[in-house]
Structures are given as structure tokens and as C-alpha cells.
Design a protein around this motif. Sequence first.
Motif, PDB file in Angstrom:
ATOM      1  N   GLY A  84       0.748  -1.384   0.038  1.00 37.36           N
ATOM      2  CA  GLY A  84       0.149   0.009   0.023  1.00 37.36           C
ATOM      3  C   GLY A  84       0.923   1.177   0.092  1.00 37.36           C
ATOM      4  O   GLY A  84       1.879   1.303  -0.794  1.00 37.36           O
ATOM      5  N   GLU A  85       0.502   2.314   0.678  1.00 33.27           N
ATOM      6  CA  GLU A  85       1.319   3.384   1.157  1.00 33.27           C
ATOM      7  C   GLU A  85       2.543   3.174   1.813  1.00 33.27           C
ATOM      8  O   GLU A  85       2.519   2.598   2.920  1.00 33.27           O
ATOM      9  N   ARG A  86       3.663   3.002   1.115  1.00 27.98           N
ATOM     10  CA  ARG A  86       4.934   2.670   1.892  1.00 27.98           C
ATOM     11  C   ARG A  86       6.132   3.653   1.522  1.00 27.98           C
ATOM     12  O   ARG A  86       6.040   4.503   0.375  1.00 27.98           O
ATOM     13  N   VAL A  87       7.131   3.422   2.325  1.00 26.94           N
ATOM     14  CA  VAL A  87       8.223   4.371   2.392  1.00 26.94           C
ATOM     15  C   VAL A  87       9.497   3.162   2.626  1.00 26.94           C
ATOM     16  O   VAL A  87       9.324   2.518   3.270  1.00 26.94           O
ATOM     17  N   GLY A  88      10.309   3.454   1.810  1.00 29.90           N
ATOM     18  CA  GLY A  88      11.415   2.769   1.654  1.00 29.90           C
ATOM     19  C   GLY A  88      12.979   3.749   1.907  1.00 29.90           C
ATOM     20  O   GLY A  88      13.183   4.253   1.276  1.00 29.90           O
ATOM     21  N   ILE A  89      13.625   3.205   2.974  1.00 31.05           N
ATOM     22  CA  ILE A  89      14.892   4.133   3.436  1.00 31.05           C
ATOM     23  C   ILE A  89      16.016   3.402   3.469  1.00 31.05           C
ATOM     24  O   ILE A  89      16.153   1.977   4.041  1.00 31.05           O
ATOM     25  N   ARG A  90      17.253   3.851   2.641  1.00 34.86           N
ATOM     26  CA  ARG A  90      18.308   3.076   2.537  1.00 34.86           C
ATOM     27  C   ARG A  90      19.164   3.685   3.863  1.00 34.86           C
ATOM     28  O   ARG A  90      19.499   4.908   3.818  1.00 34.86           O
ATOM     29  N   GLY A  91      19.218   2.889   4.725  1.00 33.49           N
ATOM     30  CA  GLY A  91      19.773   3.657   6.188  1.00 33.49           C
ATOM     31  C   GLY A  91      21.445   3.801   5.854  1.00 33.49           C
ATOM     32  O   GLY A  91      22.209   3.221   4.931  1.00 33.49           O
ATOM     33  N   ASP A  92      21.906   4.611   6.632  1.00 33.98           N
ATOM     34  CA  ASP A  92      23.458   5.199   6.418  1.00 33.98           C
ATOM     35  C   ASP A  92      24.165   3.728   6.850  1.00 33.98           C
ATOM     36  O   ASP A  92      25.510   3.803   6.494  1.00 33.98           O
ATOM     37  N   ASP A  93      23.729   2.715   7.359  1.00 37.20           N
ATOM     38  CA  ASP A  93      24.492   1.395   7.649  1.00 37.20           C
ATOM     39  C   ASP A  93      24.296   0.447   6.498  1.00 37.20           C
ATOM     40  O   ASP A  93      25.011  -0.563   6.307  1.00 37.20           O
ATOM     41  N   GLY A  94      23.742   1.062   5.208  1.00 33.21           N
ATOM     42  CA  GLY A  94      23.553   0.108   4.041  1.00 33.21           C
ATOM     43  C   GLY A  94      22.336  -0.783   3.934  1.00 33.21           C
ATOM     44  O   GLY A  94      22.214  -1.338   2.990  1.00 33.21           O
ATOM     45  N   ASN A  95      21.683  -0.811   4.965  1.00 36.35           N
ATOM     46  CA  ASN A  95      20.564  -1.803   4.832  1.00 36.35           C
ATOM     47  C   ASN A  95      19.074  -1.030   4.289  1.00 36.35           C
ATOM     48  O   ASN A  95      19.154   0.200   4.444  1.00 36.35           O
ATOM     49  N   TYR A  96      18.298  -1.700   3.916  1.00 39.07           N
ATOM     50  CA  TYR A  96      16.930  -1.183   3.453  1.00 39.07           C
ATOM     51  C   TYR A  96      15.905  -1.308   4.390  1.00 39.07           C
ATOM     52  O   TYR A  96      15.573  -2.479   4.965  1.00 39.07           O
ATOM     53  N   TYR A  97      15.420  -0.197   4.705  1.00 36.21           N
ATOM     54  CA  TYR A  97      14.177  -0.166   5.776  1.00 36.21           C
ATOM     55  C   TYR A  97      12.954  -0.031   5.282  1.00 36.21           C
ATOM     56  O   TYR A  97      12.677   0.969   4.753  1.00 36.21           O
ATOM     57  N   TYR A  98      11.923  -0.908   5.494  1.00 38.34           N
ATOM     58  CA  TYR A  98      10.645  -0.743   4.830  1.00 38.34           C
ATOM     59  C   TYR A  98       9.677  -0.663   5.426  1.00 38.34           C
ATOM     60  O   TYR A  98       9.165  -1.378   6.716  1.00 38.34           O
ATOM     61  N   TYR A  99       8.888   0.494   5.522  1.00 36.43           N
ATOM     62  CA  TYR A  99       7.754   0.767   6.286  1.00 36.43           C
ATOM     63  C   TYR A  99       6.297   0.756   5.322  1.00 36.43           C
ATOM     64  O   TYR A  99       6.222   1.584   4.641  1.00 36.43           O
ATOM     65  N   ALA A 100       5.611  -0.230   5.872  1.00 39.07           N
ATOM     66  CA  ALA A 100       4.290  -0.451   4.721  1.00 39.07           C
ATOM     67  C   ALA A 100       2.972  -0.219   5.570  1.00 39.07           C
ATOM     68  O   ALA A 100       2.806  -0.434   6.779  1.00 39.07           O
ATOM     69  N   HIS A 101       2.111  -0.262   4.690  1.00 38.73           N
ATOM     70  CA  HIS A 101       0.445  -0.147   5.018  1.00 38.73           C
ATOM     71  C   HIS A 101       0.213   1.361   5.688  1.00 38.73           C
ATOM     72  O   HIS A 101      -0.847   1.291   6.634  1.00 38.73           O
ATOM     73  N   LEU A 102       0.916   2.008   5.239  1.00 39.82           N
ATOM     74  CA  LEU A 102       0.786   3.498   5.934  1.00 39.82           C
ATOM     75  C   LEU A 102      -0.753   4.176   5.692  1.00 39.82           C
ATOM     76  O   LEU A 102      -0.996   3.782   4.498  1.00 39.82           O
ATOM     77  N   LYS A 103      -1.057   4.946   6.413  1.00 35.65           N
ATOM     78  CA  LYS A 103      -2.338   5.680   5.958  1.00 35.65           C
ATOM     79  C   LYS A 103      -2.026   6.683   5.180  1.00 35.65           C
ATOM     80  O   LYS A 103      -2.911   7.034   4.198  1.00 35.65           O
ATOM     81  N   SER A 104      -0.978   7.580   5.679  1.00 36.06           N
ATOM     82  CA  SER A 104      -0.475   8.369   4.645  1.00 36.06           C
ATOM     83  C   SER A 104       0.770   8.760   5.041  1.00 36.06           C
ATOM     84  O   SER A 104       1.604   8.148   5.796  1.00 36.06           O
ATOM     85  N   ILE A 105       1.452   9.278   4.119  1.00 32.74           N
ATOM     86  CA  ILE A 105       2.941   9.658   3.900  1.00 32.74           C
ATOM     87  C   ILE A 105       3.428  10.881   4.108  1.00 32.74           C
ATOM     88  O   ILE A 105       2.484  11.836   3.715  1.00 32.74           O
ATOM     89  N   ALA A 106       4.466  11.284   5.083  1.00 33.83           N
ATOM     90  CA  ALA A 106       4.697  12.839   5.344  1.00 33.83           C
ATOM     91  C   ALA A 106       5.104  13.313   3.814  1.00 33.83           C
ATOM     92  O   ALA A 106       5.741  12.925   3.178  1.00 33.83           O
TER      93      ALA A 106
END
Length: 267
Positions: A184-206
Motif C-alpha cells: 500500500g502506501e509505503r516508504v523505503g529508506i536506505r539507511g546509513d548502515d547500508g540496509n534497506y528499511y521498509y515501512y508499509a501499510h501507511l495511512k498517509s506519507i509525510a
Amino acid sequence: MKIPAKLKRMLTQLGFLMIVAIIAWQELHRPPIKSPSDAYPYLTSISPALVKQCIHENRTAPTIPLEELIAIRSTIPESEAQALINQLKNQVPFSAIDWGLLSKVTQNKVKRHKEILNQYTYYQPNVYKFPVIGTTWFGDSFGADREGGIRRHEGTDLFGKEGTPIVSICGGKVEQLGWNRLGGERVGIRGDDGNYYYYAHLKSIATTLVKGNRVQFGEPLGTMGHTGDALTTPDHLHFGIELPNGQWINPYPFLAVWQYWDEEKGS
């Protein structure tokens, strides 16, 4: 032939710009950070309860680094571990510990685990932030069946009230933004540590987020919802961690400790 001062300045500036451009190109094309094959299997095998035990122990003996306590207690039985920790409490440096009858293999294992905990600071305070700001509950559902066994759950679901604020667990760069079928509404962040952090099913995105831009530790990402394939489920955040090699790992032990640190800070 004498070069005019104005031309000299222009050549100097051009040279500086070329150096900056080369550095920027190298940063953009730098290969992903590779993690040693033993690092994350070890990190995710440590129980949150053991980490919390070591945190409390560290408070009674603050001269012993937390990573030394975790490395010892997570690797060898209690009876043998306590003998080593007693030495640390008596100001014996880790490098000078008397290992007693422990085999060289076990000694090297403890030392290696200490190295991993020093390098991968998931269990240290104030390095990573719990992603939910507000009341939430979650369990260890990593690997559970999804879609009748067609796929496995590759993250942790954190349940709460619709609209609960979601924040970035670390600094990094916005790599994915917006809708997809599952998340659904999701955000994917490539962290400074090299890993990919996935935030999903959001109602809204900033609305402040822009693909390719940086985000800071604790920066708002959006709000909790049930979009995507979570349409018929209670509101929750699906949080996932993907290593640079494409492997998804279990976020649960990290989340449990981050929540603990946040609660400690707020108490």
C-alpha cells in the motif's frame, strides 16, 4: 609565458570542481556495504530478554561495556559466563581475561561476537529509534505463512491505532515512496548502515519526503494504516529489514530492544 592571475583562478576553481565531481561520482556508484555472513545470524539470535538483562547489569557495573556483557552471556553458559564477568567487574580488561578451561574455539567465538556488537550497534542506546510513536503491540511473526503459504512474512507487524505517527529508525536516503500492491502506501529508506528499511501499510506519507532526499533519525515518515494487502486487517505498520545482498532478516529482536530504550528514556 606568464599565465594571467584571472586565468590561474579559473583553472584552480575548475580543478576543485573536477575533484568534487569525482568524489560525488564515487559516492553515487559505491557498491553496497557487505555484511559478514556471521553478523546478522548472530545478532538476530540474541533474545531481547538477554539484552535487557545485560543493560541492567551494565548499570550496576558501568565500567564493563555493554557489548562485552552481551557477547559473553549470549555465547557461553551462565556458570562459565559469570566467572569471566566477575573478572571484568574487578577491572580486568577484556583482552587480559583468564579464560580458564574454555576452549580456544569458544574464546574466539566470544571475541568475534564482541567485534560484531561493536560494529553493528543495534543494541546500543540512542543509535536506532523505535519506529512507532504511541501505543503499539507486536510479536515475532517473521517467517509466518502468507497467502496460504505462497510466501513468507518478511518483517514484523506493529499494531496500533490508525493515524499513529511513524518515524525513521535511523538516518538515510528515501529510496522508495508511494503505493505498491502489497505494501500500500509505503516508504523505503536506505539507511546509513547500508540496509534497506521498509515501512508499509501507511495511512498517509509525510509530505516532506522526497525520493532521493535524506531523512534524519526520528524524522516523521507518515501514519499507521491498513493500505495494500492489509485492507481487511487491523491497522498496523509492517516493518522490514533487507540486507544489501537482498536477504530479509527478522526485525523483532531489534524492535523489542529499541522500544525498551525509548521507554527508558521517557520514564
